[in-house]
Write a protein that holds these residues in place. Structure first.
Motif, mmCIF file in Angstrom:
data_model
loop_
_atom_site.group_PDB
_atom_site.id
_atom_site.type_symbol
_atom_site.label_atom_id
_atom_site.label_comp_id
_atom_site.label_asym_id
_atom_site.label_seq_id
_atom_site.Cartn_x
_atom_site.Cartn_y
_atom_site.Cartn_z
ATOM 1 N N ARG A 120 5.405 -17.202 6.261
ATOM 2 C CA ARG A 120 4.872 -16.763 7.557
ATOM 3 C C ARG A 120 3.344 -16.760 7.611
ATOM 4 O O ARG A 120 2.752 -17.290 8.567
ATOM 5 C CB ARG A 120 5.418 -15.393 7.930
ATOM 6 C CG ARG A 120 6.742 -15.427 8.670
ATOM 7 C CD ARG A 120 7.127 -14.051 9.195
ATOM 8 N NE ARG A 120 8.432 -14.059 9.816
ATOM 9 C CZ ARG A 120 8.656 -14.298 11.104
ATOM 10 N NH1 ARG A 120 7.633 -14.552 11.911
ATOM 11 N NH2 ARG A 120 9.880 -14.281 11.581
ATOM 12 N N GLN A 124 1.211 -19.052 10.146
ATOM 13 C CA GLN A 124 0.311 -18.435 11.114
ATOM 14 C C GLN A 124 -1.076 -19.069 11.055
ATOM 15 O O GLN A 124 -1.693 -19.347 12.097
ATOM 16 C CB GLN A 124 0.209 -16.931 10.856
ATOM 17 C CG GLN A 124 -0.650 -16.170 11.865
ATOM 18 C CD GLN A 124 -0.035 -16.161 13.256
ATOM 19 O OE1 GLN A 124 1.036 -15.590 13.454
ATOM 20 N NE2 GLN A 124 -0.702 -16.798 14.214
ATOM 21 N N ASP A 128 -2.926 -21.004 14.141
ATOM 22 C CA ASP A 128 -4.240 -20.594 14.625
ATOM 23 C C ASP A 128 -5.232 -21.751 14.581
ATOM 24 O O ASP A 128 -6.014 -21.952 15.523
ATOM 25 C CB ASP A 128 -4.772 -19.418 13.796
ATOM 26 C CG ASP A 128 -4.113 -18.095 14.165
ATOM 27 O OD1 ASP A 128 -3.763 -17.923 15.348
ATOM 28 O OD2 ASP A 128 -3.944 -17.243 13.279
ATOM 29 N N ILE A 366 6.370 -17.872 15.791
ATOM 30 C CA ILE A 366 4.920 -17.783 15.591
ATOM 31 C C ILE A 366 4.175 -18.616 16.636
ATOM 32 O O ILE A 366 3.167 -18.177 17.210
ATOM 33 C CB ILE A 366 4.557 -18.226 14.167
ATOM 34 C CG1 ILE A 366 5.138 -17.243 13.146
ATOM 35 C CG2 ILE A 366 3.037 -18.327 13.999
ATOM 36 C CD1 ILE A 366 4.976 -17.677 11.695
ATOM 37 N N THR A 370 1.831 -16.647 19.380
ATOM 38 C CA THR A 370 0.392 -16.872 19.241
ATOM 39 C C THR A 370 -0.188 -17.539 20.474
ATOM 40 O O THR A 370 -1.282 -17.179 20.944
ATOM 41 C CB THR A 370 0.101 -17.717 17.990
ATOM 42 O OG1 THR A 370 0.745 -17.122 16.853
ATOM 43 C CG2 THR A 370 -1.391 -17.798 17.720
#
Length: 405
Positions: A120, A124, A128, A366, A370
């Motif tokens: 994870r 992530q 990003d 995710i 996000t």
């Protein structure tokens, strides 16, 4: 009791798409209304059966009397190229047990829930960084393509890291993968794409056997019971399925949320709903529109219909996931709290159920969480009617998604 089917003309496959980009061709829903098991005709003129009911699809996919081996007599194909690829060079998902189970066990550990949850933080970071790239692209290119700058790179980076494939190769494998999944590609085009990708992976496997790292291909390459070509075959399937389906699904999910700002706002305010929302999106969108193929190895009754040995069937996951007896009358809509959503069949069922389903779920959770948090004003930059889709591919999805914010 044997069911007597109504005298309807068999459905010719594949059927044309309708106006709504979020639903499979209307003819598939019409076939499902005719019963859970109906007749169809493949592009080469040979007959097969469509299995549309939820219970019937689960039954077939869990029944060893139906073979996933494409070399089985009667196995249904949508194109000569797909027949050639699946029969001449079958991957492990095109084999039956015990060989299927033997090969699958070699890569199972990397896709267990515990292992994926450990990924994870890394996923992530990838998401990003992809949003940062999308932001830069939007400043440079008005509008920016979310498919090109975000939906494709994220799962490609993830599966490259897991496999140990250099990410700089991603343009090559994405191009070859798209050809391999194209039902309109010629036999020569598919054979050329397969040779290119397999040769590249076999060379990588040979290098990793000498200098192994902490990745799937390295662990396979140092085994005594696999040749570099067999390692390449395993890596080939994980690479192709590990990025294309998640890329298509994530872009379609984003478009679905852009069309439903109330739902997007609800998920932004309550990220705890996202895991259930992802299950609902998987159920509703089901991007494998023309299902999973099998062939009967012996006579079997399904939904009261007798299917003879040597007859092909296609399990219509998209129709099964809209079965109102299971998911209710509001099945075509999106309900992030639908209690039965996780019972969907978007990843198949039985021993051949998608190996990477846990990874896909985590990636989608995710990605969507996000995007909603970091780009709350994300919106389409072109009229929705101008969007185009990969209707010719095994995996349905957007060709591009121009966005701004």
């Amino acid at each position: 009791m044997t069911v007597v089917l109504p005298q309807l003309a068999p459905l010719r496959l594949p059927a044309p798409y309708g106006e709504c980009p979020f639903t499979p061709p209307p003819a598939y829903a019409e076939a499902a209304r005719g019963g859970p098991v109906t007749r169809a005709v493949l592009p080469d003129g040979s007959p097969c059966w469509l299995i549309s009911g939820y219970r019937e699809v689960r039954s077939v996919l869990a029944d060893a009397r139906f073979s996933a081996d494409a070399r089985t007599p009667g196995f249904p194909f949508l194109s000569p190229a797909q027949r050639q690829l699946a029969t001449d060079r079958p991957s492990f998902i095109r084999l039956d047990d015990p060989e299927h189970a033997r090969l699958r066990r070699m890569v199972t550990r990397d896709f267990l829930v515990r292992r994926v949850e450990e990924l994870r933080p890394g996923i992530q970071r990838i998401v990003d960084e992809a949003i940062d790239t999308l932001d830069t692209a939007t400043a440079r290119d008005q509008p920016a393509d979310l498919v090109r700058y975000f939906a494709l790179p994220v799962p490609s980076l993830v599966i490259c890291l897991m496999l140990g494939v250099p990410y700089e190769d991603h343009d090559l494998f994405q191009s070859l993968s798209r050809t391999l999944l194209d039902n309109t590609a010629t036999e020569a085009e598919v054979a050329r794409a397969h040779r290119g990708l397999m040769g590249h992976l076999a060379g990588l496997a040979t290098r990793k056997a000498r200098e192994p790292g902490d990745d799937i291909l390295s662990r396979l390459a140092v085994r005594d019971d696999l040749t570099p070509e067999q390692v390449a075959s395993l890596g080939f399937m994980l690479l192709v399925t590990g990025h294309e389906s998640t890329a298509c699904m994530s872009a379609m999910c984003v478009l679905a949320l852009l069309r439903n700002p109330a739902l997007a706002g609800r998920l932004r305010d309550d990220p705890g709903l996202m895991p259930m929302a992802v299950e609902e999106l998987l159920r509703s969108l089901t991007i494998i529109h023309l299902g999973l193929a099998r062939a009967a190895k012996e006579e079997v009754k399904v939904g009261g219909v007798t299917i003879a040995a040597g007859e092909g069937v296609i399990c219509m996951l998209s129709s099964a996931n809209r079965d109102e007896d299971v998911f209710g009358r509001t099945a075509p809509g999106l309900d992030p709290t639908r209690p039965d959503a996780r019972r969907h069949l978007a990843f198949g069922f039985g021993v051949h159920q998608c190996l990477g389903q846990t990874l896909a779920r985590v990636e989608l959770q995710i990605i969507l969480t996000t995007l909603l948090r970091r780009l709350p004003n994300l919106r389409l930059a072109v009229p929705e009617s101008t969007l185009t889709y990969h209707t010719e591919n095994i995996v349905y999805g957007l060709k591009a998604l121009p966005v701004t914010w």
